[in-house]
Design a protein around this motif. Structure first.
Motif, mmCIF file in Angstrom:
data_model
loop_
_atom_site.group_PDB
_atom_site.id
_atom_site.type_symbol
_atom_site.label_atom_id
_atom_site.label_comp_id
_atom_site.label_asym_id
_atom_site.label_seq_id
_atom_site.Cartn_x
_atom_site.Cartn_y
_atom_site.Cartn_z
ATOM 1 N N PHE A 38 0.991 -1.494 -0.143
ATOM 2 C CA PHE A 38 -0.067 0.163 0.117
ATOM 3 C C PHE A 38 0.945 1.371 0.114
ATOM 4 O O PHE A 38 1.992 1.127 0.646
ATOM 5 C CB PHE A 38 -0.765 -0.055 1.219
ATOM 6 N N LYS A 39 0.487 2.100 -0.576
ATOM 7 C CA LYS A 39 1.075 3.650 -0.654
ATOM 8 C C LYS A 39 1.047 3.945 0.504
ATOM 9 O O LYS A 39 1.832 4.733 1.263
ATOM 10 C CB LYS A 39 0.429 4.423 -1.800
ATOM 11 N N ASP A 40 -0.120 3.849 1.478
ATOM 12 C CA ASP A 40 -0.307 4.527 2.580
ATOM 13 C C ASP A 40 0.814 4.040 3.697
ATOM 14 O O ASP A 40 0.853 2.779 3.904
ATOM 15 C CB ASP A 40 -1.602 4.210 3.190
ATOM 16 N N PRO A 41 1.892 4.439 4.220
ATOM 17 C CA PRO A 41 2.659 3.721 4.939
ATOM 18 C C PRO A 41 2.098 3.273 6.184
ATOM 19 O O PRO A 41 2.677 2.513 6.916
ATOM 20 C CB PRO A 41 3.646 4.893 5.434
ATOM 21 N N ALA A 42 1.106 3.833 6.679
ATOM 22 C CA ALA A 42 0.458 3.122 7.986
ATOM 23 C C ALA A 42 0.041 1.613 7.763
ATOM 24 O O ALA A 42 -0.156 0.761 8.536
ATOM 25 C CB ALA A 42 -0.793 3.912 8.358
ATOM 26 N N LYS A 43 -0.212 1.310 6.259
ATOM 27 C CA LYS A 43 -0.764 0.007 5.932
ATOM 28 C C LYS A 43 0.460 -0.942 5.671
ATOM 29 O O LYS A 43 0.645 -2.014 5.740
ATOM 30 C CB LYS A 43 -1.508 0.077 4.892
ATOM 31 N N GLY A 44 1.518 -0.159 4.929
ATOM 32 C CA GLY A 44 2.722 -0.841 4.581
ATOM 33 C C GLY A 44 2.434 -2.031 3.455
ATOM 34 O O GLY A 44 1.715 -1.900 2.557
ATOM 35 N N THR A 45 2.878 -3.273 3.936
ATOM 36 C CA THR A 45 2.522 -4.653 3.190
ATOM 37 C C THR A 45 1.711 -5.361 3.914
ATOM 38 O O THR A 45 2.027 -5.776 4.866
ATOM 39 C CB THR A 45 3.789 -5.236 2.823
ATOM 40 N N GLU A 46 0.547 -5.642 3.429
ATOM 41 C CA GLU A 46 -0.424 -6.781 3.828
ATOM 42 C C GLU A 46 -0.061 -8.024 3.338
ATOM 43 O O GLU A 46 0.020 -8.132 2.031
ATOM 44 C CB GLU A 46 -1.835 -5.906 3.840
ATOM 45 N N SER A 47 -0.081 -9.184 4.136
ATOM 46 C CA SER A 47 -0.228 -10.478 3.585
ATOM 47 C C SER A 47 -1.605 -11.114 3.516
ATOM 48 O O SER A 47 -2.267 -10.844 4.608
ATOM 49 C CB SER A 47 0.704 -11.315 4.395
ATOM 50 N N PHE A 48 -2.168 -11.609 2.763
ATOM 51 C CA PHE A 48 -3.337 -12.162 2.624
ATOM 52 C C PHE A 48 -3.184 -13.820 2.348
ATOM 53 O O PHE A 48 -4.063 -14.575 1.611
ATOM 54 C CB PHE A 48 -4.229 -11.632 1.360
ATOM 55 N N THR A 49 -2.222 -14.445 2.727
ATOM 56 C CA THR A 49 -2.096 -15.801 2.829
ATOM 57 C C THR A 49 -2.787 -16.533 4.085
ATOM 58 O O THR A 49 -2.824 -15.940 5.076
ATOM 59 C CB THR A 49 -0.617 -16.462 3.054
ATOM 60 N N ASN A 50 -3.691 -17.507 3.569
ATOM 61 C CA ASN A 50 -4.506 -17.977 4.525
ATOM 62 C C ASN A 50 -3.871 -19.134 5.290
ATOM 63 O O ASN A 50 -3.066 -19.896 4.696
ATOM 64 C CB ASN A 50 -5.613 -18.611 3.932
ATOM 65 N N THR A 51 -4.148 -19.057 6.701
ATOM 66 C CA THR A 51 -3.540 -20.027 7.526
ATOM 67 C C THR A 51 -4.748 -21.464 7.388
ATOM 68 O O THR A 51 -4.385 -22.361 8.041
ATOM 69 C CB THR A 51 -3.384 -19.866 8.734
ATOM 70 N N THR A 52 -5.917 -21.232 7.155
ATOM 71 C CA THR A 52 -6.919 -22.322 6.953
ATOM 72 C C THR A 52 -7.759 -21.887 5.745
ATOM 73 O O THR A 52 -7.932 -20.630 5.336
ATOM 74 C CB THR A 52 -7.752 -22.197 8.062
#
Length: 634
Positions: free
Chosen positions: A142-156
């Motif tokens: 994300f361009k918003d530094p408050a979000k940074g990089t989000e991971s959407f890998t599911n653990t289940t």
């Protein structure tokens, strides 16, 4: 316990963990299913036709290849027609000369998701799954530094714990975003083909999401919706809900996906083409479908032409408008180039690229022509010099008359080949389909109008850069990004494919590809300015590459993904048409079954083949799909 009571009770977390119980959880889990057959006794029907049956498939992308493969296996005589020099559609590729080195180029990075059941099944059956490797994460920068990089890998993959996993991994999303069981967020979990499209197809997805908490929209919904290649505010809410159902909420296999080990031509298209030929299929490339000819009981034959040829009749322009350099002239959708020779005569060329039919522009640097879609270039005589085509621009007759008019028309010696068949499958993209149907003079006006009403989404950009500086090691080779003007994703080819890894090692450089999924009309500006902005965005995303020199690049702006605008669904044509022996296949058709992108293309190709099998009283193939309804449908 009834699902209604589940919704009525408190937060979804507590309900899932306690009140619902194991039986309730089991009842709402998304499941892989199989579409019903036309005949109840499908398993008892014969496999092959009793007599020879001919099928013509137009379009060599995944939809066309899937349809051809299924019918060839059953003993049909299949001819597959593709206007490009290779099959593959948006998976196709070609070679480029990178400063003296030949390297494989393709249309862009593709992810082969776990729930692409029909595509992955086809690859399995053809013995090609060994040409893939898994990607371990699905991150969003994300361009918003408050979000940074989000991971959407599911653990289940267990619903609703898969949602909790996303919330837990997303810094800006809270479990409180689920605090209104009757809000729009829960509508995403109640996807139902009939109800959802009846209620939400006339609404755009952005408007629909106004009653969803903004952090959820900004962090999850909008970035993923953009990968449909449609603008958020021009995307049917029903289509958006179907998209999320297919990729996440109705999918029992999670967000995992594979990538090809080598380029898509090497890993997929070339071996698939070989197997079609080995099964007895006739594959014709470099020939464009012009029109269908109707006869008793449906379509009788397909008339073809040279790629880029214009067969719409003569077109005249004032001789005074033609200069000594190539001059463009438009007649509707047809583009011509003409110039006056030193002896006073005239020359004319079709302005349609012989690769995929895009209109070519003048190339100021060479005095020739350049195609903006896939990088094809031609010299001043119209002969190809670079890119995916080997066929020159089509020469036309240019004849001046006494009234000082110059008339362009096809060369008299040109013959138009024809193919007769019992069945026809049109599996081309939307512009190609519309051109064929418009020229065909079919009596089924409703079908003709439904095809004419289709649309394409805003243009998208694929820009591959060879840089003189190494890219720092990245966790995965592909990132979705959000918040920039153009860039929507980055693929690091020098950390993805062996050929590019080798180039990077030898040159101490890197190769990256930037994608813009849907470019708004106001952002379709001069190519040089787009490149400048996208390069600045790359420098923000990977600062270590700032100042690196571009050694070579391939830039393409294309416009061929289907439009999914509000209100389109009702009149969108389906796989079966009003013409008894004519079927459609591709990611653009009306499909009640939840599927998108490459899986929709493959699925519709297989369903079109099934319709032909059913018409001949033969056994249909099973068509697997994700769950047909959302987990909270009552």
């Amino acid at each position: 316990m009834q699902r209604r009571r589940f919704i009525r009770n408190a937060g979804i977390a507590a309900a899932a963990g306690t009140a619902f119980g194991a039986a309730g959880l089991y009842a709402i889990q998304p499941r892989r299913t199989v579409l019903p057959y036309a005949a109840d006794n499908n398993a008892e029907l014969p496999m092959a036709p009793a007599e020879n049956k001919r099928v013509v498939v137009v379009g060599g992308g995944l939809a066309g290849m899937a349809a051809a493969y299924e019918l060839l296996k059953r003993g049909f005589q299949v001819t597959l027609v593709e206007r490009a020099d290779n099959l593959g559609g948006r998976l196709t590729g070609w070679n480029v000369d990178v400063n003296g080195e030949t390297m494989a180029m393709e249309h862009g990075f593709h992810g082969f998701f776990n729930q692409y059941y029909n595509l992955n099944g086809l690859l399995d059956e053809m013995g090609l799954r060994g040409n893939f490797k898994p990607v371990l994460d699905y991150p969003v920068i994300f361009k918003d530094p408050a979000k940074g990089t989000e991971s959407f890998t599911n653990t289940t993959t267990l619903f609703p714990f898969n949602l909790f996993a996303v919330v837990n991994q997303a810094k800006s999303v809270s479990i409180l975003d689920f605090n209104n069981p009757f809000g729009k967020l829960y509508e995403l979990m109640r996807y139902d083909p009939e109800r959802t499209f009846a209620k939400f197809d006339d609404i755009d997805f952005k408007t629909f999401c106004e009653r969803v908490n903004q952090p959820m929209v900004d962090t999850i919904i909008e970035p993923f919706a953009h990968t449909s290649f449609n603008q958020f505010d021009q995307y049917s809410a029903a289509e958006g809900m179907k998209f999320f159902h297919f990729f996440f909420l109705g999918n029992p296999d999670g967000m995992g996906y594979d990538q090809t080990i080598d380029d898509a031509m090497t890993s997929v298209v070339t071996p698939m083409t070989q197997q079609l030929s080995e099964l007895g299929g006739r594959v014709i490339t470099g020939v464009e479908a012009d029109r269908l000819v109707a006869g008793e009981g449906g379509v009788r034959k397909l008339v073809m032409k040279r790629p880029g040829d214009i067969l719409d009749g003569p077109h005249s322009v004032p001789a005074a408008d033609i200069g000594t350099q190539w001059t463009p002239f438009w007649q509707g959708a047809n583009l011509y180039y003409a110039k006056r020779e030193a002896d006073g005569g005239y020359r004319a060329l079709s302005g349609r690229c012989t690769h995929m039919g895009c209109p070519v522009g003048l190339d100021a640097a060479t005095g020739g022509f350049a195609c903006p879609c896939h990088g094809a270039k031609y010299d001043a005589e119209g002969k190809p010099t670079e890119g995916p085509t080997v066929v020159p621009l089509v020469a036309l007759d240019a004849v001046a008359d006494a009234s000082e008019q110059v008339t362009f028309q096809p060369r008299a010696e040109h013959k138009t080949p024809e193919l007769e068949a019992d069945y026809f499958v049109l599996a081309c993209d939307v512009p190609g389909l519309q051109g064929i149907v418009a020229r065909s003079e079919l009596p089924q006006r409703g079908f003709v109008q439904s095809v004419a009403g289709l649309g394409v989404a805003d243009p998208y950009i694929v820009w591959r850069l060879w840089l003189d500086r190494e890219c720092p090691p990245m966790a995965v080779p592909f990132y979705t990004v959000s918040g920039w003007r153009y860039t929507d994703s980055i693929a690091i080819y020098s950390q993805m494919q062996p050929e590019y890894e080798d180039w990077a090692r030898r040159h101490r450089g890197s190769v990256l590809e930037l994608h813009a999924y849907a470019v708004e009309p106001e952002n379709v500006i001069d190519e040089a300015e787009i490149k400048r902005i996208m390069r600045a965005e790359l420098d923000e995303l990977i600062p270590q590459l700032k100042g690196a020199k571009v050694l070579y690049d391939v830039y393409a702006m294309q416009q061929n993904f289907p439009r999914w605008a509000p209100g389109d669904y009702q009149d969108r044509p389906g796989i079966e048409t009003q013409v008894p022996n004519l079927f459609l296949a591709g990611d653009f058709v009306r499909l009640e079954v939840p599927a998108n992108l490459m899986e929709a293309a493959t699925m519709t190709g297989r369903i079109a083949a099934n319709r032909i099998l059913a018409a001949e009283g033969l056994r249909e193939n099973p068509i697997p799909t994700v769950d047909l309804e959302g987990p909270l449908v009552l």
